[in-house]
Design a protein around this motif. Sequence first.
Motif, PDB file in Angstrom:
ATOM      1  N   ALA A 283      -5.227   9.045   7.485  1.00 34.55           N
ATOM      2  CA  ALA A 283      -5.551   9.580   6.261  1.00 34.55           C
ATOM      3  C   ALA A 283      -4.361   9.114   5.206  1.00 34.55           C
ATOM      4  O   ALA A 283      -3.548   8.394   5.727  1.00 34.55           O
ATOM      5  N   VAL A 284      -4.603   9.497   4.083  1.00 36.85           N
ATOM      6  CA  VAL A 284      -3.518   8.839   3.122  1.00 36.85           C
ATOM      7  C   VAL A 284      -2.235   9.592   3.363  1.00 36.85           C
ATOM      8  O   VAL A 284      -1.127   9.030   3.408  1.00 36.85           O
ATOM      9  N   ARG A 285      -2.402  10.801   3.621  1.00 39.96           N
ATOM     10  CA  ARG A 285      -1.125  11.624   4.039  1.00 39.96           C
ATOM     11  C   ARG A 285      -0.282  10.890   5.238  1.00 39.96           C
ATOM     12  O   ARG A 285       0.844  10.984   5.252  1.00 39.96           O
ATOM     13  N   THR A 286      -1.140  10.493   6.084  1.00 42.83           N
ATOM     14  CA  THR A 286      -0.544   9.896   7.428  1.00 42.83           C
ATOM     15  C   THR A 286       0.177   8.594   7.022  1.00 42.83           C
ATOM     16  O   THR A 286       1.229   8.435   7.540  1.00 42.83           O
ATOM     17  N   ALA A 287      -0.443   7.704   6.177  1.00 47.22           N
ATOM     18  CA  ALA A 287       0.011   6.489   5.586  1.00 47.22           C
ATOM     19  C   ALA A 287       1.200   6.707   5.001  1.00 47.22           C
ATOM     20  O   ALA A 287       2.382   6.143   5.141  1.00 47.22           O
ATOM     21  N   TRP A 288       1.444   7.635   4.042  1.00 47.36           N
ATOM     22  CA  TRP A 288       2.565   8.120   3.293  1.00 47.36           C
ATOM     23  C   TRP A 288       4.005   8.546   4.282  1.00 47.36           C
ATOM     24  O   TRP A 288       4.845   8.185   4.168  1.00 47.36           O
TER      25      TRP A 288
ATOM     26  N   ALA B 290       6.909  -1.436  11.866  1.00 54.03           N
ATOM     27  CA  ALA B 290       5.492  -1.185  11.128  1.00 54.03           C
ATOM     28  C   ALA B 290       5.219   0.204  10.978  1.00 54.03           C
ATOM     29  O   ALA B 290       5.656   0.963  11.667  1.00 54.03           O
ATOM     30  N   CYS B 291       4.304   0.498  10.073  1.00 51.63           N
ATOM     31  CA  CYS B 291       4.022   1.751   9.431  1.00 51.63           C
ATOM     32  C   CYS B 291       2.650   1.839   8.873  1.00 51.63           C
ATOM     33  O   CYS B 291       2.072   0.518   8.793  1.00 51.63           O
ATOM     34  N   GLY B 292       1.871   2.850   8.861  1.00 50.83           N
ATOM     35  CA  GLY B 292       0.682   2.956   8.271  1.00 50.83           C
ATOM     36  C   GLY B 292      -0.065   4.004   8.891  1.00 50.83           C
ATOM     37  O   GLY B 292       0.406   4.883   9.601  1.00 50.83           O
ATOM     38  N   ASP B 293      -1.539   4.084   8.322  1.00 53.86           N
ATOM     39  CA  ASP B 293      -2.146   5.235   8.696  1.00 53.86           C
ATOM     40  C   ASP B 293      -2.959   5.132  10.210  1.00 53.86           C
ATOM     41  O   ASP B 293      -3.634   6.136  10.617  1.00 53.86           O
TER      42      ASP B 293
ATOM     43  N   GLY C 231       0.711  -1.238  -0.008  1.00 54.32           N
ATOM     44  CA  GLY C 231      -0.002   0.156   0.005  1.00 54.32           C
ATOM     45  C   GLY C 231       0.983   1.008   0.102  1.00 54.32           C
ATOM     46  O   GLY C 231       2.086   0.977  -0.012  1.00 54.32           O
ATOM     47  N   ILE C 232       0.387   2.438   0.075  1.00 59.58           N
ATOM     48  CA  ILE C 232       0.943   3.777   0.306  1.00 59.58           C
ATOM     49  C   ILE C 232       2.249   3.824   1.027  1.00 59.58           C
ATOM     50  O   ILE C 232       3.293   4.200   0.947  1.00 59.58           O
TER      51      ILE C 232
ATOM     52  N   GLU D 212      -0.444  20.013   6.098  1.00 63.79           N
ATOM     53  CA  GLU D 212       1.038  20.287   6.437  1.00 63.79           C
ATOM     54  C   GLU D 212       2.075  19.503   6.339  1.00 63.79           C
ATOM     55  O   GLU D 212       3.317  19.610   6.772  1.00 63.79           O
ATOM     56  N   ALA D 213       1.702  18.260   5.438  1.00 63.32           N
ATOM     57  CA  ALA D 213       2.750  17.198   5.224  1.00 63.32           C
ATOM     58  C   ALA D 213       3.760  17.866   4.445  1.00 63.32           C
ATOM     59  O   ALA D 213       3.310  17.531   2.968  1.00 63.32           O
ATOM     60  N   GLU D 214       4.766  18.419   4.625  1.00 67.31           N
ATOM     61  CA  GLU D 214       5.615  19.282   3.480  1.00 67.31           C
ATOM     62  C   GLU D 214       6.143  18.047   2.654  1.00 67.31           C
ATOM     63  O   GLU D 214       6.280  18.342   1.349  1.00 67.31           O
ATOM     64  N   ARG D 215       6.762  17.045   3.239  1.00 70.82           N
ATOM     65  CA  ARG D 215       7.536  15.850   2.307  1.00 70.82           C
ATOM     66  C   ARG D 215       6.447  15.322   1.263  1.00 70.82           C
ATOM     67  O   ARG D 215       6.421  15.169   0.073  1.00 70.82           O
ATOM     68  N   PHE D 216       5.282  15.141   1.731  1.00 74.39           N
ATOM     69  CA  PHE D 216       4.213  14.412   0.983  1.00 74.39           C
ATOM     70  C   PHE D 216       3.701  15.671  -0.090  1.00 74.39           C
ATOM     71  O   PHE D 216       3.537  15.303  -1.137  1.00 74.39           O
ATOM     72  N   GLY D 217       3.686  16.854   0.215  1.00 76.40           N
ATOM     73  CA  GLY D 217       3.405  17.947  -0.455  1.00 76.40           C
ATOM     74  C   GLY D 217       4.134  18.014  -1.726  1.00 76.40           C
ATOM     75  O   GLY D 217       3.615  18.187  -2.945  1.00 76.40           O
TER      76      GLY D 217
END
Length: 309
Positions: free
Chosen positions: A291-296, A281-284, A11-12, A62-67
């Motif tokens: 959120a999608v941005r949280t997962a990324w 482990a990682c994920g939303d 996943g993302i 405010e997720a700069e890197r995801f932005g």
Amino acid sequence: MTVDVTVVGGGISGLACARAIQDAGKTVRVLDRGRRVGGRLSSRTIEGRPVDLGASYFVVGEAERFGHVVADWEERDLARPWTDTFVVVDADGNPSTKPGPMRWAAPLGSRSLALDLADGLDVVSERTVTRVEPSVVDGEPAGEVVLAMPEPQAARLADVPFGEGAAWEPVIAVVLRWDERRWPADLHGAFADGDADVSFLADDGDRRGDGAPVLVVHTTADRARQHLDAPDEAIAPVVAATRRLLRIDAEPASALAHRWTFARPAATTGRPFFRSPGLSACGDAWGESSAVRTAWTSGDALGRALAAS
């Protein structure tokens, strides 16, 4: 060949983790049980067009890197700003506007974003993992192991309380197509206020940008729990609720249901990821809100942490 990191889950979050590791010069492999990567960034081709069955949209915030990633997607026409205004519909079908942050969508379907993240990565599809231990996957050396999936699924593979046993909510996504559009042109998406069957409705033609008369309706968790063994049984109550809420005077021409047993965490940990020697482990469910941005962001942060250790 043993790699530095093995990511289980395409996943993302898992893909963001793998990209960060590879960009840092380390070796990484992604194992995914599906035919194609994407996880809950799921799109399915229905009657010749992609329809999003999973995440309805994403927000940068405010997720700069995801932005920066989203800006690149926009430049290459993989993502586009969709709307900053949804409506809230009460039980009688009365709408009120709900402005908010800009929601983004993917013209080619949300899975196209996952496929883009996976480009150039060592991805093994249709690979079902049955057991994970620190630095070991199914009895074989695997370097650092990352589980990028909902906590209940991760708990089946490893005896580690990644998310402290947090509950996850199910959703059934119901795709409804009419022969012509039968709801307001400015609907975009709608939250159903207090409805027993429906939580959110998205105008997929508006979201996609092709104007197709297609709605994707997400059930409430309670309605989904009643039909996890037979998702198609959710179609009738969802159609009835959708017609009532949007005052649609005709039955849809076609309908399809897709089950998400673990659609979203009921609560998040507030921490960016789980880290322990040999197994992370990682994920939303990691971060302040699901959120999608949280997962990324969770996957990217974990990947950079692993690459630096």
